[in-house]
Design a protein around this motif. Structure first.
Motif, PDB file in Angstrom:
ATOM      1  N   TRP A 249     141.334 -13.747  59.084  1.00 35.47           N
ATOM      2  CA  TRP A 249     141.213 -13.685  60.555  1.00 35.47           C
ATOM      3  C   TRP A 249     140.217 -14.726  61.067  1.00 35.47           C
ATOM      4  O   TRP A 249     139.169 -14.373  61.633  1.00 35.47           O
ATOM      5  CB  TRP A 249     140.744 -12.298  60.985  1.00 35.47           C
ATOM      6  CG  TRP A 249     141.699 -11.184  60.682  1.00 35.47           C
ATOM      7  CD1 TRP A 249     142.860 -10.891  61.331  1.00 35.47           C
ATOM      8  CD2 TRP A 249     141.561 -10.197  59.655  1.00 35.47           C
ATOM      9  NE1 TRP A 249     143.459  -9.794  60.778  1.00 35.47           N
ATOM     10  CE2 TRP A 249     142.684  -9.338  59.746  1.00 35.47           C
ATOM     11  CE3 TRP A 249     140.591  -9.948  58.672  1.00 35.47           C
ATOM     12  CZ2 TRP A 249     142.877  -8.273  58.884  1.00 35.47           C
ATOM     13  CZ3 TRP A 249     140.775  -8.880  57.816  1.00 35.47           C
ATOM     14  CH2 TRP A 249     141.903  -8.053  57.929  1.00 35.47           C
ATOM     15  N   GLU A 251     140.295 -16.702  63.603  1.00 36.98           N
ATOM     16  CA  GLU A 251     140.131 -16.693  65.062  1.00 36.98           C
ATOM     17  C   GLU A 251     139.302 -15.502  65.532  1.00 36.98           C
ATOM     18  O   GLU A 251     138.708 -15.534  66.621  1.00 36.98           O
ATOM     19  CB  GLU A 251     141.504 -16.665  65.746  1.00 36.98           C
ATOM     20  CG  GLU A 251     142.275 -15.351  65.650  1.00 36.98           C
ATOM     21  CD  GLU A 251     142.782 -15.010  64.247  1.00 36.98           C
ATOM     22  OE1 GLU A 251     143.087 -13.831  63.993  1.00 36.98           O
ATOM     23  OE2 GLU A 251     142.878 -15.950  63.400  1.00 36.98           O
ATOM     24  N   ALA A 252     139.225 -14.447  64.744  1.00 35.64           N
ATOM     25  CA  ALA A 252     138.451 -13.263  65.123  1.00 35.64           C
ATOM     26  C   ALA A 252     137.032 -13.304  64.562  1.00 35.64           C
ATOM     27  O   ALA A 252     136.230 -12.424  64.858  1.00 35.64           O
ATOM     28  CB  ALA A 252     139.158 -11.997  64.637  1.00 35.64           C
ATOM     29  N   TRP A 253     136.749 -14.329  63.761  1.00 33.68           N
ATOM     30  CA  TRP A 253     135.427 -14.432  63.140  1.00 33.68           C
ATOM     31  C   TRP A 253     134.613 -15.580  63.720  1.00 33.68           C
ATOM     32  O   TRP A 253     133.537 -15.383  64.271  1.00 33.68           O
ATOM     33  CB  TRP A 253     135.567 -14.574  61.621  1.00 33.68           C
ATOM     34  CG  TRP A 253     134.249 -14.562  60.905  1.00 33.68           C
ATOM     35  CD1 TRP A 253     133.381 -15.604  60.747  1.00 33.68           C
ATOM     36  CD2 TRP A 253     133.635 -13.439  60.261  1.00 33.68           C
ATOM     37  NE1 TRP A 253     132.272 -15.218  60.046  1.00 33.68           N
ATOM     38  CE2 TRP A 253     132.409 -13.887  59.732  1.00 33.68           C
ATOM     39  CE3 TRP A 253     134.010 -12.116  60.080  1.00 33.68           C
ATOM     40  CZ2 TRP A 253     131.537 -13.050  59.023  1.00 33.68           C
ATOM     41  CZ3 TRP A 253     133.155 -11.274  59.372  1.00 33.68           C
ATOM     42  CH2 TRP A 253     131.934 -11.736  58.854  1.00 33.68           C
ATOM     43  N   SER A 261     134.752  -9.639  69.553  1.00 28.27           N
ATOM     44  CA  SER A 261     135.616  -9.369  68.402  1.00 28.27           C
ATOM     45  C   SER A 261     135.164  -8.096  67.711  1.00 28.27           C
ATOM     46  O   SER A 261     134.018  -7.996  67.267  1.00 28.27           O
ATOM     47  CB  SER A 261     135.580 -10.532  67.408  1.00 28.27           C
ATOM     48  OG  SER A 261     136.290 -10.198  66.231  1.00 28.27           O
ATOM     49  N   LEU A 263     135.975  -7.238  64.908  1.00 35.01           N
ATOM     50  CA  LEU A 263     135.792  -7.521  63.481  1.00 35.01           C
ATOM     51  C   LEU A 263     134.306  -7.668  63.156  1.00 35.01           C
ATOM     52  O   LEU A 263     133.872  -7.340  62.050  1.00 35.01           O
ATOM     53  CB  LEU A 263     136.542  -8.807  63.100  1.00 35.01           C
ATOM     54  CG  LEU A 263     136.498  -9.230  61.632  1.00 35.01           C
ATOM     55  CD1 LEU A 263     137.040  -8.129  60.727  1.00 35.01           C
ATOM     56  CD2 LEU A 263     137.283 -10.523  61.426  1.00 35.01           C
ATOM     57  N   LYS A 299     147.006  -8.296  58.377  1.00 34.14           N
ATOM     58  CA  LYS A 299     146.851  -9.437  59.289  1.00 34.14           C
ATOM     59  C   LYS A 299     147.498  -9.223  60.648  1.00 34.14           C
ATOM     60  O   LYS A 299     146.892  -9.487  61.686  1.00 34.14           O
ATOM     61  CB  LYS A 299     147.417 -10.694  58.632  1.00 34.14           C
ATOM     62  CG  LYS A 299     147.125 -11.964  59.424  1.00 34.14           C
ATOM     63  CD  LYS A 299     147.487 -13.201  58.639  1.00 34.14           C
ATOM     64  CE  LYS A 299     147.110 -14.455  59.411  1.00 34.14           C
ATOM     65  NZ  LYS A 299     147.428 -15.690  58.651  1.00 34.14           N
ATOM     66  N   ASP A 300     148.719  -8.746  60.682  1.00 36.90           N
ATOM     67  CA  ASP A 300     149.441  -8.586  61.945  1.00 36.90           C
ATOM     68  C   ASP A 300     149.372  -7.167  62.503  1.00 36.90           C
ATOM     69  O   ASP A 300     150.118  -6.818  63.420  1.00 36.90           O
ATOM     70  CB  ASP A 300     150.911  -9.000  61.757  1.00 36.90           C
ATOM     71  CG  ASP A 300     151.044 -10.461  61.345  1.00 36.90           C
ATOM     72  OD1 ASP A 300     150.241 -11.273  61.836  1.00 36.90           O
ATOM     73  OD2 ASP A 300     151.935 -10.773  60.537  1.00 36.90           O
ATOM     74  N   THR A 302     146.298  -5.648  63.358  1.00 34.47           N
ATOM     75  CA  THR A 302     144.966  -5.439  63.909  1.00 34.47           C
ATOM     76  C   THR A 302     144.885  -6.003  65.315  1.00 34.47           C
ATOM     77  O   THR A 302     145.701  -6.840  65.716  1.00 34.47           O
ATOM     78  CB  THR A 302     143.893  -6.131  63.034  1.00 34.47           C
ATOM     79  OG1 THR A 302     144.226  -7.517  62.891  1.00 34.47           O
ATOM     80  CG2 THR A 302     143.803  -5.471  61.673  1.00 34.47           C
ATOM     81  N   TRP A 304     141.692  -7.205  66.812  1.00 40.22           N
ATOM     82  CA  TRP A 304     140.247  -7.471  66.831  1.00 40.22           C
ATOM     83  C   TRP A 304     139.773  -8.038  68.169  1.00 40.22           C
ATOM     84  O   TRP A 304     138.704  -7.668  68.662  1.00 40.22           O
ATOM     85  CB  TRP A 304     139.864  -8.431  65.713  1.00 40.22           C
ATOM     86  CG  TRP A 304     140.132  -7.971  64.316  1.00 40.22           C
ATOM     87  CD1 TRP A 304     140.892  -8.600  63.370  1.00 40.22           C
ATOM     88  CD2 TRP A 304     139.613  -6.794  63.679  1.00 40.22           C
ATOM     89  NE1 TRP A 304     140.896  -7.904  62.190  1.00 40.22           N
ATOM     90  CE2 TRP A 304     140.116  -6.781  62.350  1.00 40.22           C
ATOM     91  CE3 TRP A 304     138.798  -5.745  64.090  1.00 40.22           C
ATOM     92  CZ2 TRP A 304     139.809  -5.777  61.449  1.00 40.22           C
ATOM     93  CZ3 TRP A 304     138.486  -4.732  63.186  1.00 40.22           C
ATOM     94  CH2 TRP A 304     138.991  -4.756  61.888  1.00 40.22           C
TER      95      TRP A 304
END
Length: 362
Positions: A249, A251-253, A261, A263, A299-300, A302, A304
């Motif tokens: 992830w 883009e979420a980190w 986020s 996450l 991956k798909d 969540t 976040w």
């Protein structure tokens, strides 16, 4: 510098004295040693940073002619002091000022900082504790301040430098040490964890410590920590896992914060801690690639940074999850359920092991 003091009969291992001194003189014989880390990440000092607003409030009060301050400043010495018994509990305290400042402030740093700015002489009571060495001084600082409203993260960050602690604090000490290593060594989480010595971090240190303590008690780290280089193995495992999280992830980190986020939020970090446990114990994941492959199933599924979570019949906006027990448990159950189902599916698809040929007994 000499003072007439009263000696209290307390621990046989320490001397505890009380006397009155001008605030300016206290600052001459006792330093405020603020917590920090050097370039190698080694911890030094133990006092939290100054709180300017709090100091200003104290100073404003003390400037009034009728101000009083009955609470003592606690100062600790390890050497360069001598005590002469005068009888009936009275003693003469002599402080050697020939070189550097011999004492350290254990409690009352904000009050003392406020007093330093006053234009008039102001005497304060001083409780002096004479310790065997600096390790004992740090231990007393933790035990004295653990019952007061100091930031817990400061106390926890100091724990690895202190020995002979109660069991509750000893367990936290190991987790705190591993958290600091993750934050200051060359790991995937370097600089990401918010501590008193790393205020720019974004993941709460107490959340990371909670994950580690649970793993040390009932998870994969319980076995990893045993034996030589046990802590190093635990640090490497967590670094590899969160390196994989970044890859699954990105883009979420990267460039995100807990409010942008989930996450990086307390709820997300704790839930991912359970995902790490499942992959490490059931899937025997150890490397970055092991963990990355194990998390592809999530991956798909969540939300976040946007969208909605669909968990156990509940629908939540992406930022509707909070760092409370119910939400954390809900997210853990959802993510772990997906990972376990994926591991079962992979186990069914795996080819059966080849049987060894039966030996000819004829």
């Amino acid at each position: 510098m000499t003072y007439l003091a009263v000696c209290a009969q307390q621990s046989s291992e320490h001397k505890v004295l009380s006397f009155a001194a001008k605030a300016a003189d206290v600052l001459r014989f006792a330093a405020i040693d603020r917590i920090g880390r050097d370039a190698q990440g080694e911890l030094s000092g133990f006092q939290r940073p100054q709180v300017a607003a709090h100091i200003r409030e104290i100073r404003d009060y003390l400037e009034k002619p009728n101000a009083v301050l009955p609470n003592p400043i606690v100062v600790a010495f390890t050497d360069r002091v001598s005590v002469e018994d005068l009888g009936n509990g009275a003693v003469q305290l002599a402080i050697d000022m020939s070189s550097s400042v011999p004492g350290l402030v254990v409690d009352g740093q904000q009050r003392l900082s406020a007093l330093a700015d006053l234009d008039r002489d102001f005497q304060v009571f001083v409780s002096a504790l004479i310790c065997r060495d600096e390790a004992e001084l740090r231990r007393q600082f933790v035990l004295i301040n653990n019952t007061k409203p100091l930031p817990k993260s400061l106390i926890y960050e100091l724990l690895p430098t202190v020995g002979d602690l109660p069991p509750r604090l000893s367990r936290r000490s190991v987790a705190s040490d591993l958290t600091a290593r993750l934050n200051f060594e060359n790991t995937a989480l370097k600089g990401y964890i918010k501590q008193h010595t790393c205020p720019e971090g974004i993941i709460a240190d107490t959340v990371m410590q909670k994950i580690i303590m649970e793993s040390l008690s009932n998870g994969v780290m319980r076995e990893l920590i045993r034996g030589a280089k046990g802590e190093e193995r635990c640090v490497r495992l967590m670094s590899n896992f969160f390196d994989a999280v970044k890859k699954v992830w990105p883009e979420a980190w990267h460039g995100q914060k807990p409010n942008t986020s989930r996450l990086l939020h307390g709820a997300g970090i704790q839930a991912m801690g359970d995902v790490m446990e499942v992959l490490a114990e059931r899937g025997e994941a150890r490397t970055v690639e092991d963990f990355r492959t194990g998390m592809e199933c999530l991956k798909d599924k969540t939300a976040w940074t946007a969208g909605e979570w669909y968990m156990d019949g509940e629908v939540r906006r992406w930022n509707g999850l909070q760092n409370v027990n119910r939400d954390v448990a809900l997210l853990k159950h959802y993510l772990v359920g997906i990972v376990k189902a994926d591991l079962r599916k992979k186990a069914k698809r795996a080819p059966a092991p080849l049987l060894e040929p039966t030996a000819d007994r004829s």
